[in-house]
Design a protein around this motif. Structure first.
Motif, PDB file in Angstrom:
ATOM      1  N   LEU A 146       0.868  -1.177   0.000  1.00 53.39           N
ATOM      2  CA  LEU A 146       0.000   0.000   0.000  1.00 53.39           C
ATOM      3  C   LEU A 146       0.904   1.226   0.000  1.00 53.39           C
ATOM      4  O   LEU A 146       1.717   1.397   0.916  1.00 53.39           O
ATOM      5  CB  LEU A 146      -0.909   0.003   1.233  1.00 53.39           C
ATOM      6  CG  LEU A 146      -1.832   1.209   1.419  1.00 53.39           C
ATOM      7  CD1 LEU A 146      -2.731   1.428   0.211  1.00 53.39           C
ATOM      8  CD2 LEU A 146      -2.668   1.043   2.698  1.00 53.39           C
ATOM      9  N   PHE A 163       1.298   5.304  -0.087  1.00 55.50           N
ATOM     10  CA  PHE A 163       0.677   6.608   0.168  1.00 55.50           C
ATOM     11  C   PHE A 163       1.585   7.735  -0.300  1.00 55.50           C
ATOM     12  O   PHE A 163       2.804   7.651  -0.164  1.00 55.50           O
ATOM     13  CB  PHE A 163       0.420   6.803   1.668  1.00 55.50           C
ATOM     14  CG  PHE A 163      -0.684   5.967   2.246  1.00 55.50           C
ATOM     15  CD1 PHE A 163      -2.013   6.321   2.076  1.00 55.50           C
ATOM     16  CD2 PHE A 163      -0.389   4.828   2.988  1.00 55.50           C
ATOM     17  CE1 PHE A 163      -3.036   5.564   2.638  1.00 55.50           C
ATOM     18  CE2 PHE A 163      -1.402   4.063   3.557  1.00 55.50           C
ATOM     19  CZ  PHE A 163      -2.731   4.434   3.378  1.00 55.50           C
ATOM     20  N   THR A 171      -1.246  -1.114  -4.270  1.00 58.63           N
ATOM     21  CA  THR A 171      -2.427  -0.271  -4.151  1.00 58.63           C
ATOM     22  C   THR A 171      -1.942   1.137  -3.831  1.00 58.63           C
ATOM     23  O   THR A 171      -1.181   1.337  -2.877  1.00 58.63           O
ATOM     24  CB  THR A 171      -3.357  -0.761  -3.023  1.00 58.63           C
ATOM     25  OG1 THR A 171      -3.773  -2.102  -3.312  1.00 58.63           O
ATOM     26  CG2 THR A 171      -4.580   0.144  -2.897  1.00 58.63           C
ATOM     27  N   ARG A 172      -2.344   2.110  -4.627  1.00 59.34           N
ATOM     28  CA  ARG A 172      -1.877   3.487  -4.432  1.00 59.34           C
ATOM     29  C   ARG A 172      -3.004   4.371  -3.907  1.00 59.34           C
ATOM     30  O   ARG A 172      -4.158   4.233  -4.299  1.00 59.34           O
ATOM     31  CB  ARG A 172      -1.349   4.051  -5.745  1.00 59.34           C
ATOM     32  CG  ARG A 172      -0.085   3.364  -6.208  1.00 59.34           C
ATOM     33  CD  ARG A 172       0.336   3.780  -7.594  1.00 59.34           C
ATOM     34  NE  ARG A 172       0.562   5.217  -7.731  1.00 59.34           N
ATOM     35  CZ  ARG A 172       1.136   5.777  -8.789  1.00 59.34           C
ATOM     36  NH1 ARG A 172       1.533   5.011  -9.807  1.00 59.34           N
ATOM     37  NH2 ARG A 172       1.317   7.075  -8.855  1.00 59.34           N
ATOM     38  N   TYR A 173      -2.611   5.270  -3.020  1.00 62.46           N
ATOM     39  CA  TYR A 173      -3.571   6.273  -2.536  1.00 62.46           C
ATOM     40  C   TYR A 173      -2.869   7.618  -2.467  1.00 62.46           C
ATOM     41  O   TYR A 173      -1.812   7.751  -1.847  1.00 62.46           O
ATOM     42  CB  TYR A 173      -4.116   5.919  -1.152  1.00 62.46           C
ATOM     43  CG  TYR A 173      -5.142   6.920  -0.666  1.00 62.46           C
ATOM     44  CD1 TYR A 173      -6.459   6.856  -1.114  1.00 62.46           C
ATOM     45  CD2 TYR A 173      -4.794   7.937   0.214  1.00 62.46           C
ATOM     46  CE1 TYR A 173      -7.400   7.783  -0.699  1.00 62.46           C
ATOM     47  CE2 TYR A 173      -5.725   8.862   0.634  1.00 62.46           C
ATOM     48  CZ  TYR A 173      -7.031   8.784   0.182  1.00 62.46           C
ATOM     49  OH  TYR A 173      -7.965   9.707   0.601  1.00 62.46           O
ATOM     50  N   THR A 174      -3.471   8.610  -3.116  1.00 60.65           N
ATOM     51  CA  THR A 174      -2.940   9.967  -3.106  1.00 60.65           C
ATOM     52  C   THR A 174      -3.813  10.852  -2.235  1.00 60.65           C
ATOM     53  O   THR A 174      -5.037  10.884  -2.402  1.00 60.65           O
ATOM     54  CB  THR A 174      -2.895  10.548  -4.533  1.00 60.65           C
ATOM     55  OG1 THR A 174      -2.070   9.706  -5.350  1.00 60.65           O
ATOM     56  CG2 THR A 174      -2.317  11.958  -4.519  1.00 60.65           C
ATOM     57  N   HIS A 186      -8.467   9.130   6.570  1.00 58.89           N
ATOM     58  CA  HIS A 186      -8.270   8.528   5.247  1.00 58.89           C
ATOM     59  C   HIS A 186      -7.179   7.457   5.300  1.00 58.89           C
ATOM     60  O   HIS A 186      -7.291   6.406   4.649  1.00 58.89           O
ATOM     61  CB  HIS A 186      -7.903   9.602   4.224  1.00 58.89           C
ATOM     62  CG  HIS A 186      -8.986  10.615   3.989  1.00 58.89           C
ATOM     63  ND1 HIS A 186     -10.234  10.264   3.530  1.00 58.89           N
ATOM     64  CD2 HIS A 186      -9.016  11.952   4.169  1.00 58.89           C
ATOM     65  CE1 HIS A 186     -10.988  11.350   3.413  1.00 58.89           C
ATOM     66  NE2 HIS A 186     -10.269  12.386   3.813  1.00 58.89           N
ATOM     67  N   GLN A 225      -7.968   3.500   4.317  1.00 57.06           N
ATOM     68  CA  GLN A 225      -7.253   2.787   3.257  1.00 57.06           C
ATOM     69  C   GLN A 225      -6.524   1.556   3.802  1.00 57.06           C
ATOM     70  O   GLN A 225      -6.473   0.515   3.131  1.00 57.06           O
ATOM     71  CB  GLN A 225      -6.271   3.728   2.557  1.00 57.06           C
ATOM     72  CG  GLN A 225      -6.935   4.865   1.804  1.00 57.06           C
ATOM     73  CD  GLN A 225      -7.934   4.368   0.773  1.00 57.06           C
ATOM     74  OE1 GLN A 225      -7.652   3.443   0.003  1.00 57.06           O
ATOM     75  NE2 GLN A 225      -9.116   4.980   0.746  1.00 57.06           N
ATOM     76  N   LYS A 275      -9.061  -1.288   4.327  1.00 58.58           N
ATOM     77  CA  LYS A 275      -9.407  -1.932   3.047  1.00 58.58           C
ATOM     78  C   LYS A 275      -8.274  -2.830   2.574  1.00 58.58           C
ATOM     79  O   LYS A 275      -8.497  -3.941   2.092  1.00 58.58           O
ATOM     80  CB  LYS A 275      -9.705  -0.854   1.986  1.00 58.58           C
ATOM     81  CG  LYS A 275     -10.979  -0.068   2.219  1.00 58.58           C
ATOM     82  CD  LYS A 275     -11.155   0.978   1.123  1.00 58.58           C
ATOM     83  CE  LYS A 275     -12.423   1.775   1.320  1.00 58.58           C
ATOM     84  NZ  LYS A 275     -12.581   2.826   0.262  1.00 58.58           N
TER      85      LYS A 275
END
Length: 200
Positions: A144, A146, A170-173, A189, A193, A196
């Motif tokens: 993951l 971030f 899995t990327r989250y910006t 947030h 994430q 999940k």
């Protein structure tokens, strides 16, 4: 406190919490490089959240917080290995590393025994992580990643390079955030994430 074997001048302080178990995860948190802001306490807003999944260990790298001895990435890596051994952590490890902690984590994962214990990796704008630094043994681990959209320290443009170094990312910006500490500014947030990600 953990006193480094063969070097009593270096003692690593760590904070632990949560509950260990054969089916639970163990989180090992490695902070960034700023001496003023980065230490084990940096992760405190996430302790309760992580405790709901298992046990956590947040370390003070040498030269930070209450750890003794001069800064040394090599000795940080040795001390974290020693911590894993002394605490009997055998598997289900989730490493969470941010910024300069990412580079230390890659060096730690060069040890095949440590890499074999890894369940997943959570990286926050990691420094010096790329195709040439990621050990082959963890390229297939779930990751993951971030990043803050407007990170002023390590550009979000590096996220593509980091992501290309692993097979399952899995990327989250954090959109609109102009800071190098997005998980501190938007913990809700961050937690959402991770929840999940761990359920995958």
């Amino acid at each position: 406190m953990l006193t480094l074997k063969n070097d009593e001048s270096h003692s690593m302080r760590y904070i632990t919490g949560g509950t260990a178990g054969s089916t639970k995860r163990t989180f090992i948190l490695i902070h960034g490089g700023s001496k003023l802001q980065q230490n084990a306490e940096y992760w405190e807003p996430h302790f309760q959240f992580l405790s709901s999944f298992g046990q956590f260990y947040a370390v003070d790298c040498f030269g930070h917080g209450a750890s003794t001895g001069s800064p040394s990435s090599e000795k940080d890596v040795a001390a974290i290995k020693q911590l894993i051994s002394e605490q009997g952590i055998n598997d289900h490890i989730v490493f969470i590393a941010r910024s300069a902690g990412g580079a230390k984590l890659m060096r730690l994962l060069e040890d095949a025994d440590i890499a074999a214990k890894v369940d997943r990796l959570i990286l926050i704008a990691p420094a010096s992580v790329g195709p040439t630094t990621v050990p082959a043994a963890v390229k297939d681990k779930k990751v993951l990643l971030f990043w803050a959209e407007k990170d002023p320290v390590i550009s979000e443009q590096r996220a593509d390079l980091v992501a290309s170094s692993f097979d399952d990312v899995t990327r989250y910006t954090f959109e609109g955030i102009e800071a190098h500490i997005p998980e501190k500014l938007a913990p809700e947030h961050f937690h959402e994430q991770i929840s999940k990600f761990l359920s995958r």
